[in-house]
Scaffold this motif. Structure first.
Motif, mmCIF file in Angstrom:
data_model
loop_
_atom_site.group_PDB
_atom_site.id
_atom_site.type_symbol
_atom_site.label_atom_id
_atom_site.label_comp_id
_atom_site.label_asym_id
_atom_site.label_seq_id
_atom_site.Cartn_x
_atom_site.Cartn_y
_atom_site.Cartn_z
ATOM 1 N N TYR A 127 0.840 -1.196 0.000
ATOM 2 C CA TYR A 127 0.000 0.000 0.000
ATOM 3 C C TYR A 127 0.877 1.248 0.000
ATOM 4 N N GLY A 128 0.519 2.168 -0.884
ATOM 5 C CA GLY A 128 1.190 3.453 -0.883
ATOM 6 C C GLY A 128 0.633 4.342 0.215
ATOM 7 N N PRO A 129 1.193 5.544 0.395
ATOM 8 C CA PRO A 129 0.752 6.439 1.465
ATOM 9 C C PRO A 129 -0.701 6.893 1.321
ATOM 10 N N ALA A 184 4.318 9.849 -11.862
ATOM 11 C CA ALA A 184 3.414 10.258 -12.944
ATOM 12 C C ALA A 184 2.204 11.008 -12.425
ATOM 13 N N SER A 185 2.085 11.120 -11.105
ATOM 14 C CA SER A 185 0.921 11.794 -10.524
ATOM 15 C C SER A 185 1.245 13.268 -10.283
ATOM 16 N N GLU A 186 0.238 14.014 -9.862
ATOM 17 C CA GLU A 186 0.423 15.426 -9.546
ATOM 18 C C GLU A 186 0.272 15.676 -8.048
ATOM 19 N N GLY A 187 0.251 14.605 -7.270
ATOM 20 C CA GLY A 187 0.041 14.740 -5.842
ATOM 21 C C GLY A 187 1.312 15.079 -5.085
ATOM 22 N N PRO A 188 1.225 15.195 -3.764
ATOM 23 C CA PRO A 188 2.374 15.581 -2.929
ATOM 24 C C PRO A 188 3.484 14.546 -2.943
ATOM 25 N N TRP A 189 3.177 13.304 -3.254
ATOM 26 C CA TRP A 189 4.218 12.281 -3.190
ATOM 27 C C TRP A 189 5.172 12.363 -4.369
ATOM 28 N N LYS A 190 4.802 13.063 -5.407
ATOM 29 C CA LYS A 190 5.735 13.237 -6.518
ATOM 30 C C LYS A 190 6.916 14.098 -6.072
ATOM 31 N N ALA A 191 6.628 15.210 -5.411
ATOM 32 C CA ALA A 191 7.699 16.094 -4.927
ATOM 33 C C ALA A 191 8.552 15.379 -3.881
ATOM 34 N N TRP A 192 7.886 14.615 -3.016
ATOM 35 C CA TRP A 192 8.622 13.871 -1.978
ATOM 36 C C TRP A 192 9.609 12.912 -2.629
#
Length: 967
Positions: A480-482, A505-513
């Motif tokens: 499971y991802g965050p 490939a997403s635009e969520g906060p985990w991309k920057a992380w």
């Protein structure tokens, strides 16, 4: 080799078993003929924690009979052995061991430490049942033993899970499952025991909602009518009556349901009623709905719908879009989480008023347990709920009654239907090809009636809950991802790469992380593995092909798949047979892409019960331990008993006396071979069975040929009892009792061609007997094979020798000797019936004998005098006066018995016996016609009386025949 005087199984079984294993006699392909076809069976894998019981003994004996028979026929045979990791059972054993060692709990260790401890236990103690199967004589290829958690099978499990997930056939969802509060895991239906216990049925009033316009509770006319439509009760009610055996679940009611045709409640369908539990001013209102599920004739005809805690209610709730409110935690206590009840009840009211299909996760977050009940054990909560409702005057009546309660078969605690997040397999999709395989006869059930059981379950199959909240087992390959996004892969590295690609490939906060730490982070910072393991049946459903090396292409897979026959009990048709069919059909294809079923035949054996027909159980004290029986009677006697009683579709009533009888059969065989050895039985290199001249030898070879054909036909049709019966009849009745007896004058006479032929034939037939009996009684036959090794200079062990083929049909010799046997047998029965001394000499005449019979009579005079105890029998046209008559082979044998017995006294004795039997039958008939007796007496007692009556009737028939002869 000189034989011992007495037969002792204990002295030879372990020695022979060791010899078989040391010479690889059971290895795949042992004894096969060049170019032979394969024959393969997979053993139903016993639990690694298990020990041999009578069900195992029957199941494995029948498999072994087939395997040894096919091996001797020259097939390329594989009997694939192995054990199942048995998730709950094994975890329980190790947890108990930890507790005994120092009050340690699993939770006091890391998961890795606990798993390491289980593997250690498995290596030290997990082979018990395998060694016990070897004691039974099971001829598996033990060098190929597999384990459902070994590396190869684990690889297969991972591949299957990932492929089915990618096909959309495995998914995670919230459904109702059997929940074991002790082990805190979902369990299968097979692990639930439904036991009748003393219980109660509480009848409560659910008040109708207050009419906002009048400020008073709504009312309606409640009317009951008889079958003719006459009104028997009419009253105004402001409530609806509900009956329940589980009052604590009222807290999660979502509706009250009545049958759409129930006129009593028609005026209030669609109205609201109040659950009579919790703070008076904040009680929940639920709708009164219609559904086909309620039975108008049971109880009040109205049922509460608690969809999160009852399987039937769950189906009603899904149909009616009724919210499912979970009341309990994993330990079976009422939930203590969430906000105060008043706020949670408001959430539930808002959900109802909003309408539409409720979101399951949203509903699951709502805790509708009133504050005063939170944290209570479910049974303590039940007492409190009942007391509070009663104090308010809303309890109508309490009935004491027997109820069926589900218990965990290992935990022994009451199982709860629980709404939880689990992994499911879309069994309906996989069931379709598996159904077609049986309907189109590519896989058949024996007996055929079990197909209906298979169809009923497969045609109504529900999603299969494949996850378990345990540590021991195949851990589900999901991470499971965050944000709870699921990544399913065969290993963590693949799952991590999938997660990185997904979040980059997403635009969520985990991309920057990720962009900040892409080269420097621990996998667990991004993904966490699902802690659950797979249901044990998931890995065992792959057993027929995973044990042969799949998913790798192996020579064994090419050679031995499809397997030939599955031998199993009816109780796992749903849980194992059907699932192997589903998985095999989905993953196994031939070179043309066509489905290859895991087996072409499923043989379903019956239960082994005690001698009275009762199911064996420790509580009844009627359990027979096969290992104790082997110690007492020998493995061969136990095996032959089970085989001889394994009639299709009929449970086995196992009595020690039957096993003792077949131990005597083994002794009889031993003594017969010893007798032959003492009398110089030896096979001649020039002996050819078709060339024998003496009628008695022609007869025994003809009967041997017929017996072999009967055994082959019975085993081809899985009629194990018929095969054993044919072998027994030929060996004991025809060879030991008659052939050896008829040979004695020759063996005691002068040497010459007749005696040489007798010795050679006797040796040849013993050779046939050892071969034909070997699948049923492998130990004694292997021992005798070695003891008689001088017969034909054989070098191979019996286990890998050739199955006998004999096609001799000397009809004249068979008719002559069988006529002789019938005459002597009937006369012996007559002696017994008439109390004539066995050694008294009889005389008589044969009336109506044709020329062939007269020739037989003349030729057999010496045998009739010596074996039949006759003075003489002559042919005649007229019966002698005062004789007793028997019909033998179309002629009438008239025996002069008046000189040996007092006919009048014998008539009186038989008449008195007839009266006694009539009295016994009348006594039983009176008892069986008493409905109180048949209703209250244990089933085995009633059945015992019926069996006694059948026995008395048979005796009466014999006495009547004897009287008729005298008259």
């Amino acid at each position: 080799m000189t034989m011992e005087t007495t037969f002792s199984p204990a002295d030879m079984e372990s020695r022979i078993s060791g010899l078989w294993e040391s010479t690889s006699a059971f290895a795949a392909g042992a004894g096969r003929k060049p170019g032979s076809d394969s024959f393969s069976i997979v053993i139903p894998p016993p639990n690694v924690t298990g020990s041999l019981h009578m069900g195992h003994a029957l199941n494995n004996t029948l498999q072994d009979v087939l395997v040894r028979w096919k091996r001797m026929q020259g097939f390329d045979v594989l009997w694939q052995p192995g054990t199942d990791h048995a998730g709950i059972a094994t975890q329980m054993v190790v947890e108990r061991q930890l507790a005994d060692e120092g009050n340690l709990r699993r939770q006091d260790m890391t998961r890795a430490q606990f798993i390491e401890r289980v593997w250690k236990w498995k290596e030290e103690s997990g082979g018990t049942i395998i060694n016990q199967l070897k004691r039974l004589g099971a001829s598996c290829d033990w060098s190929r033993e597999r384990f459902t958690m070994d590396e190869g099978l684990s690889k297969a499990v991972l591949k299957v899970f990932v492929e089915l997930y990618n096909e959309g056939l495995i998914y995670r969802g919230k459904r109702l499952v059997n929940w074991d509060p002790h082990f805190q895991t979902a369990i299968s239906d097979l692990e639930v025991e439904n036991i009748e216990v003393d219980g109660h049925m509480w009848h409560f009033k659910y008040p109708l909602a207050v009419n906002p316009e009048t400020g008073k509770a709504a009312t309606y006319e409640y009317v009951e009518k008889d079958e003719e439509g006459n009104v028997t009760l009419s009253e105004t009610r402001d409530y609806i009556s509900i009956a329940t055996t589980r009052p604590e679940t009222m807290l999660g009611d979502g509706a009250v349901a009545v049958h759409p045709g129930d006129e009593r409640y028609a005026p209030i369908v669609g109205k609201l009623c109040e659950i009579p539990v919790g703070p008076k001013e904040h009680r929940r209102l639920i709708p009164i709905i219609t559904d086909e599920y309620p039975d108008p004739d049971f109880g009040s005809g109205a049922v509460k719908i608690t969809g999160a805690h009852d399987f039937n209610d769950y189906q009603v709730a899904k149909r009616g879009q009724i919210p499912l409110f979970r009341l309990m935690d994993e330990k079976g206590a009422l939930r203590a989480d969430g906000e105060p009840y008043v706020l949670e009840a408001d959430k539930a009211r808002n959900l109802r008023e909003a309408g539409g299909e409720p979101d399951e996760n949203h509903v699951d977050a709502i805790n509708l347990v009133p504050d005063e009940y939170r944290g209570l054990d479910r049974f303590e909560a039940r007492k409190r709920v009942v007391a509070d409702i009663d104090a308010e005057g809303l309890m109508i009546i309490v009935e004491d009654k027997k109820v069926m309660q589900p218990f965990g078969d290992r935990s022994k605690v009451v199982i709860e239907p629980m709404l939880t997040d689990q992994w499911f397999l879309d069994a309906k999709v996989l069931a379709e090809p598996a159904l077609a395989s049986v309907k189109e006869d590519r896989t058949r059930f024996v007996p055929k009636n079990w197909e209906k059981t298979y169809f009923d379950w497969m045609e109504n199959i529900e999603p299969w809950c494949i996850s378990r909240q345990l540590w021991w087992g195949h851990q589900i390959p999901a991470w499971y991802g965050p944000d709870d996004h699921i990544f399913v892969a065969e290993d963590e590295e693949t799952a991590l790469n999938d997660a990185i690609q997904h979040y980059m490939a997403s635009e969520g906060p985990w991309k920057a992380w990720l962009e900040d730490r892409i080269d420097n982070f621990h996998p667990e910072e991004l993904i966490k593995r699902d802690p659950d393991v797979l249901d044990t049946w998931f890995s065992s459903s792959l057993w027929p092909f995973s044990t042969l090396g799949w998913p790798d292409g192996t020579p064994e897979l090419d050679r031995y798949y499809q397997t030939d026959v599955l031998v199993t009990g009816f109780d796992i048709i749903f849980f194992w047979v059907a699932r192997m069919m589903m998985m095999g059909n989905h993953f196994m294809r031939d070179e043309h892409g066509e489905v290859v079923e895991p087996f072409h035949t499923v043989y379903i054996h019956a239960l082994v019960r005690d001698e009275h027909g009762q199911k064996m159980s420790k509580s009844k004290g009627n359990v027979l331990d096969p290992l104790v029986l082997i110690d007492e009677y020998g493995a061969d006697a136990v095996r032959f008993t089970l085989t001889a009683m394994a009639a299709q579709g009929r449970d086995i009533k196992l009595a020690k006396s039957r096993i003792a009888g077949y131990r005597n059969f083994a002794t009889k065989l031993w003594n017969a071979v010893r007798f032959a050895q003492i009398n110089g039985a030896a096979a001649s290199p020039d002996f050819h069975p078709h060339a024998v001249k003496e009628p008695v030898n022609q007869w025994v070879l003809t009967e041997a040929s017929r017996a072999l054909a009967e055994i082959d036909g019975a085993l081809e049709g899985y009629r194990f009892n018929d095969a054993a019966s044919a072998a027994y009849k030929f060996t004991w009745n025809l060879f030991c009792d008659w052939y050896l007896e008829l040979l004695k004058p020759t063996l005691n006479g002068d040497d010459g061609p007749t005696k040489d032929e007798a010795r050679a034939t006797m040796a040849y037939v013993i050779d046939l007997i050892l071969r034909m009996l070997h699948p049923f009684m492998p130990f004694i036959t292997e021992e005798l094979w070695a003891a008689t090794g001088g017969f034909d200079g054989r070098e191979q062990m019996l286990v890998v020798s050739q199955w006998p083929t004999l096609a001799i049909e000397n009809e004249d010799a068979a008719r002559d000797i069988n006529w002789l046997i019938e005459l002597i047998t009937q006369t012996r029965s007559l002696r017994s019936e008439m109390n004539i001394a066995p050694n008294a000499k009889l005389s008589g005449v044969l009336v109506g004998a044709d020329g062939a019979t007269q020739t037989r009579l003349q030729a057999q005079q010496s045998v009739l005098q010596r074996v039949g105890r006759f003075k003489a029998i002559t042919a005649s046209d007229m019966p002698t006066e005062g004789s007793i008559q028997l019909v033998v082979g179309g002629a009438t044998l008239c025996l002069n018995v008046g000189e040996l017995i007092d006919l009048d006294a014998e008539r009186a004795r038989l008449a008195k016996e007839m009266g006694r039997l009539d009295d016994e039958i009348a006594r039983i008939d009176k008892k069986l016609s008493n409905q109180k007796f048949t209703a209250r007496a244990p089933a085995d007692v009633v059945e015992g009386e019926r069996e006694k009556r059948t026995g008395y009737e048979a005796e009466k028939t014999k006495v009547g025949e004897a009287l008729q002869r005298l008259n």
